[in-house]
Design an enzyme around this catalytic site. Structure first.
Site, short mmCIF file in Angstrom:
data_model
loop_
_atom_site.label_atom_id
_atom_site.label_comp_id
_atom_site.label_asym_id
_atom_site.label_seq_id
_atom_site.Cartn_x
_atom_site.Cartn_y
_atom_site.Cartn_z
N HIS A 162 21.78 -12.92 -25.19
CA HIS A 162 21.48 -11.54 -25.64
C HIS A 162 20.03 -11.16 -25.38
O HIS A 162 19.48 -10.30 -26.06
CB HIS A 162 21.78 -11.35 -27.13
CG HIS A 162 23.09 -11.92 -27.57
ND1 HIS A 162 24.25 -11.18 -27.64
CD2 HIS A 162 23.43 -13.18 -27.94
CE1 HIS A 162 25.24 -11.96 -28.06
NE2 HIS A 162 24.77 -13.18 -28.24
N SER A 283 0.18 0.50 -7.71
CA SER A 283 0.41 1.88 -8.11
C SER A 283 -0.75 2.72 -7.60
O SER A 283 -1.89 2.28 -7.56
CB SER A 283 0.48 1.96 -9.64
OG SER A 283 0.16 3.27 -10.06
N LYS A 289 -1.69 -2.34 -11.80
CA LYS A 289 -0.25 -2.64 -11.68
C LYS A 289 0.13 -3.40 -10.42
O LYS A 289 -0.46 -3.26 -9.37
CB LYS A 289 0.55 -1.34 -11.76
CG LYS A 289 0.53 -0.78 -13.17
CD LYS A 289 1.61 0.23 -13.38
CE LYS A 289 2.96 -0.41 -13.51
NZ LYS A 289 3.98 0.62 -13.62
N GLU A 296 13.53 -4.55 -7.45
CA GLU A 296 14.23 -3.33 -7.89
C GLU A 296 15.17 -2.81 -6.80
O GLU A 296 16.28 -2.36 -7.09
CB GLU A 296 13.21 -2.26 -8.26
CG GLU A 296 12.38 -2.64 -9.48
CD GLU A 296 11.18 -1.70 -9.65
OE1 GLU A 296 11.22 -0.90 -10.58
OE2 GLU A 296 10.23 -1.76 -8.85
#
Ligand code: ARG
Length: 464
Positions: A162, A283, A289, A296
């Site tokens: 979980h 970024s 970043k 992704e």
């Protein structure tokens, strides 16, 4: 109202060009089926050879066709071939060029054959080749995981259920979980390949042919195990493509789970892994970043690959036997899914090979959240002789106590523990350590470093 003479009277009002252009746009497949050029020529070479050897055409005609086809192939490979939409598809483009090169004898190539068995053969050859390519690519990814497993066979990290800290596991064990999944993916492609490896060529339009062809000969020449036994089935079947797509969709699902883990693990709050610069981007506004774009995108490719499977299943579901033009729509989803999967596999192989686990973070999180509570419960069973359900209850009470104090289980005093259950002894403290915890899970398939190492040895042998 004036009507453009080239457009259709009934529905051509909004079309600048006439119906022939629209028909060509919907009918022509050469823009995508040119990817079958090599397979198409291989199939034609085998067919021409067979026609010559069986005496259906003369040896000299067969030789002229062969020479011409090889020229066409070299033109296509050199990029000098001019594909024409007016010639509809790859099959007619090749045949037309053959006729330009060798004259009317080219027309003999299509004896005892139809585009229906031709396209079925070409496409099977193409998909079969992709099964082999995916097999290789999966092997490379499995090897990358194996490398990670080797460096972190006893590196402790939190195991989750979980996405809640569950029990400590080893990095190597987690890496090998993916090796197992990918091995089953390989098995699915291998199964699909074995089943699809029968040759449709010679089924002709749908009924077979009156010429004395030798289907064993062409099947063998093209590396198939045997000719397909039913000519109607041979030109109608596309389940080989569906099997490829379903294996691809399942594999893409696995890659997506991996991608999701990399996204989570590389996030600042987790900080479990560092992904390399090669597979991340910065970024434009936030200089700190490092975005896991490749992961992704792999996660997103799953949508296209699963979509291809659903798309083709929908195309074939209402088709009467044998061939219908609907079946021309089988290629684009398969091409797209194959390209997407190969790209996803390559990206994942690079990411996995490059990624660096962060041992401090992994160990720190492995010990949090009372992750060794099960070890304590197991100790109460093993040493104090409690039934597991009671041991679970006692451990739950200890966790509550630690929570109230805001400390770890190991930080409770012996007296505090014995308040909960008198049988608890000082030695339980060692039980609560994470290294102890993973080492104790030495059951077959368990996370203990020794088990991990023997699985690494097994996979190294298997992958060569
Ligand atoms: N381009 C066609 C396809 O991909 C080839 C087969 C055409 N057969 C026919 N009967 N029109 O399906």
């Amino acid at each position: 109202m004036t009507q453009d003479s080239t457009s259709n009277r009934m529905w051509g009002g909004r079309f600048a060009e006439g119906p022939d252009a629209v028909m060509e746009a919907i009918n022509a497949s050469v823009d995508f089926d040119r990817r079958l050029a090599r397979q198409d020529i291989e199939g034609s070479l085998a067919h021409a050879e067979m026609l010559g050897r069986t005496g259906i055409i003369s040896d000299s005609d067969a030789a002229a066709i062969r020479k011409g086809l090889l020229t066409v192939l070299s033109e296509i490979e050199a990029g000098t071939f001019r594909f024409s939409r007016a010639l509809e598809d790859i099959h007619m483009n090749v045949e037309n060029r053959l006729a330009e090169l060798i004259g009317p004898v080219a027309g003999r190539l299509h004896t005892a054959r139809s585009r229906n068995d031709q396209v079925a053969t070409d496409f099977r050859l193409w998909v079969r080749g992709q099964c082999d390519a995916v097999h290789e690519a999966l092997g490379a990814l499995m090897r990358a995981f194996l490398g990670q497993a080797e460096v972190g066979a006893d590196l402790v990290m939190p195991g989750f259920t979980h996405l809640q800290t569950a029990q400590p596991v080893t990095w190597g064990h987690h890496m090998l979980a993916y090796v197992e999944m990918l091995a089953r993916d390989r098995g699915r492609f291998a199964d699909a390949r074995a089943r699809m490896n029968e040759c449709p060529l010679g089924a002709a339009a749908l009924a077979g042919t009156s010429f004395p062809i030798d289907r064993e000969m062409t099947a063998q020449a093209l590396g198939f195990d045997r000719p397909m036994a039913n000519s109607i089935d041979a030109v109608s079947a596309r389940d080989f493509a569906l099997e490829f797509l379903s294996a691809a969709a399942i594999c893409a699902g696995h890659l997506s789970r991996l991608a999701e883990e990399l996204v989570i693990w590389s996030s600042a709050p987790f900080g479990f892994v560092q992904l390399s610069d090669r597979f991340t981007t910065g970024s434009s506004i936030m200089p700190q970043k490092r975005n896991p774009d490749a992961a992704e995108l792999v996660r997103a490719k799953t949508g296209r690959i699963g979509g291809a499977l659903i798309g083709l299943m929908t195309v074939i579901k209402g088709l009467p036997l044998a061939y219908s033009k609907d079946m021309q729509e089988d290629k684009e989803p398969v091409f797209d899914a194959a390209d997407s999967l190969m790209l996803a596999l390559a990206a994942m192989t690079g990411m996995v090979a490059d990624m660096k686990p962060v041992p401090e973070r992994l160990r720190a999180e492995a010990g949090r959240g009372y992750s060794t509570a099960t070890d304590l419960a197991d100790w109460l069973v093993r040493v104090a002789g409690l039934p597991f359900r009671e041991a679970h209850h006692v451990t739950g009470a200890l966790v509550r106590k630690a929570e109230e104090k805001g400390c770890d289980l190991a930080e409770l005093s012996l007296a505090e523990m014995q308040e909960v259950h008198a049988a608890i002894q000082p030695e339980v403290i060692s039980i609560l350590g994470i290294d102890n915890s993973v080492a104790s899970r030495a059951s077959y398939g368990g996370t203990a470093p020794n088990r991990v190492r023997s699985q690494i040895r097994r996979w190294k042998e298997e992958l060569g």
